[in-house]
Write an enzyme that holds these catalytic residues in place. Structure first.
Site, mmCIF file in Angstrom:
data_model
loop_
_atom_site.group_PDB
_atom_site.id
_atom_site.type_symbol
_atom_site.label_atom_id
_atom_site.label_comp_id
_atom_site.label_asym_id
_atom_site.label_seq_id
_atom_site.Cartn_x
_atom_site.Cartn_y
_atom_site.Cartn_z
ATOM 1 N N PHE A 178 0.822 -1.361 -0.022
ATOM 2 C CA PHE A 178 -0.058 0.161 0.093
ATOM 3 C C PHE A 178 0.754 1.368 -0.189
ATOM 4 C CE2 PHE A 178 0.946 -0.927 4.397
ATOM 5 C CZ PHE A 178 1.148 0.275 4.981
ATOM 6 N N CYS A 179 0.346 2.201 -0.536
ATOM 7 C CA CYS A 179 0.923 3.742 -0.417
ATOM 8 C C CYS A 179 -0.087 4.896 -0.311
ATOM 9 C CB CYS A 179 1.766 3.902 -1.634
ATOM 10 S SG CYS A 179 0.797 3.718 -3.221
ATOM 11 N N THR A 180 0.114 5.915 -0.377
ATOM 12 C CA THR A 180 -0.824 6.986 -0.146
ATOM 13 C C THR A 180 -1.820 7.064 -1.115
ATOM 14 O OG1 THR A 180 1.071 8.425 0.381
ATOM 15 C CG2 THR A 180 -1.067 9.512 0.167
ATOM 16 N N ILE A 207 -4.047 4.366 0.892
ATOM 17 C CA ILE A 207 -4.672 4.698 1.806
ATOM 18 C C ILE A 207 -5.606 5.834 1.915
ATOM 19 C CG2 ILE A 207 -3.946 5.766 4.174
ATOM 20 C CD1 ILE A 207 -0.956 4.911 3.298
#
Length: 264
Positions: A178-180, A207
């Site tokens: 996952f990331c922003t 996210i």
């Protein structure tokens, strides 16, 4: 209130250099500020403006003559800002819209399995799943998912070194990243598949999508999510985190540096 649009799409844009000037002119005409990156592999960035102006730009990107329908599958996330979160409008040309520096990685040809926010908790709760945060160390320190591995990197370009040093396709058979907003983990999934990892998942919309869709009472997210503008961080429901904002001595130059480090 201002409408903030975080967007990206991996798409073939061999004419990206010729797109820079007209895209910048359109943003200026609409009074939009922020940062957009163009490369042969696609578009990436975050911008802000009044509702009507942002909506007009989204229509042009999706179906206007400038891109000719090539950006009709944008990964797009809207949020709100109480003040204009950017000082200027920049449209920059890059070798990659998120810099990894691996010639075998091509998200336009191969990516991992997208996981919707509603299904994310079940995936990362599986004891067979290795959960990876693909963001930079200072972002992870501000907030992350329970049990996620921090690669302890200063820029996304170091992620491939972390994988080579730490992970083994024969041992780590199920990976969730996952990331922003989704772009870094999507590119990371392409990298890992190209280097022998068989089962790779990534959080669709990142996210930000999770914080918008998943009720706080059911959330496995802990802390705040750093964003690359003057709002500094967002929490559940994509609300501005005032305590984080007031506690950090960050100015516009700092945001430019953090944006460069993440390329998101």
């Amino acid at each position: 209130m201002y409408k903030v649009a975080a967007l990206y799409q991996f798409a073939s844009l061999p004419d990206f250099r010729q797109l820079q000037a007209p895209l910048r002119a359109l943003c200026d005409q609409l009074g939009i500020k922020g940062s957009l990156l163009l490369a042969e592999e696609g578009i990436n960035g975050t911008i802000a403006g009044k509702d009507a102006e942002i909506d007009a730009l989204m229509r042009e990107l999706d179906s206007g003559v400038l891109f000719g329908g090539r950006l009709n599958n944008l990964e797009l996330k809207f949020s709100r800002a109480s003040m204009m979160p950017f000082l200027h409008m920049k449209v920059r040309l890059k070798k990659e819209i998120v810099t990894l520096g691996d010639p075998l990685t091509d998200p336009n040809k191969l990516v991992g399995t997208y996981v919707e926010a509603a299904d994310w908790n079940a995936l990362i709760a599986d004891e067979d799943t290795l959960v990876l945060d693909t963001r930079n160390a200072f972002e992870v320190a501000m907030g992350t998912f329970e049990g996620a591995v921090d690669p302890d990197i200063a820029s996304f370009g170091q992620f491939k070194d972390f994988v080579a040093r730490t992970l083994d396709p024969a041992k780590h058979k199920k990976i969730a990243m996952f990331c922003t907003g989704g772009i870094r983990c999507e590119k990371a999934s392409s990298y890992m598949l190209a280097h022998g990892f068989a089962e790779v998942y990534h959080l669709k919309g990142g996210i930000l999508q999770y914080l918008e869709d998943v009720p706080e009472s059911e959330s496995l997210w802990r802390g705040d999510c750093f964003v690359f503008d003057q709002r500094v961080a967002l929490g559940h429901g994509l609300k501005e985190s005032q305590s984080i904002r007031e506690g950090l001595p960050i100015n516009s130059e700092d945001f430019a540096l953090t944006r460069e480090a993440a390329d998101e």
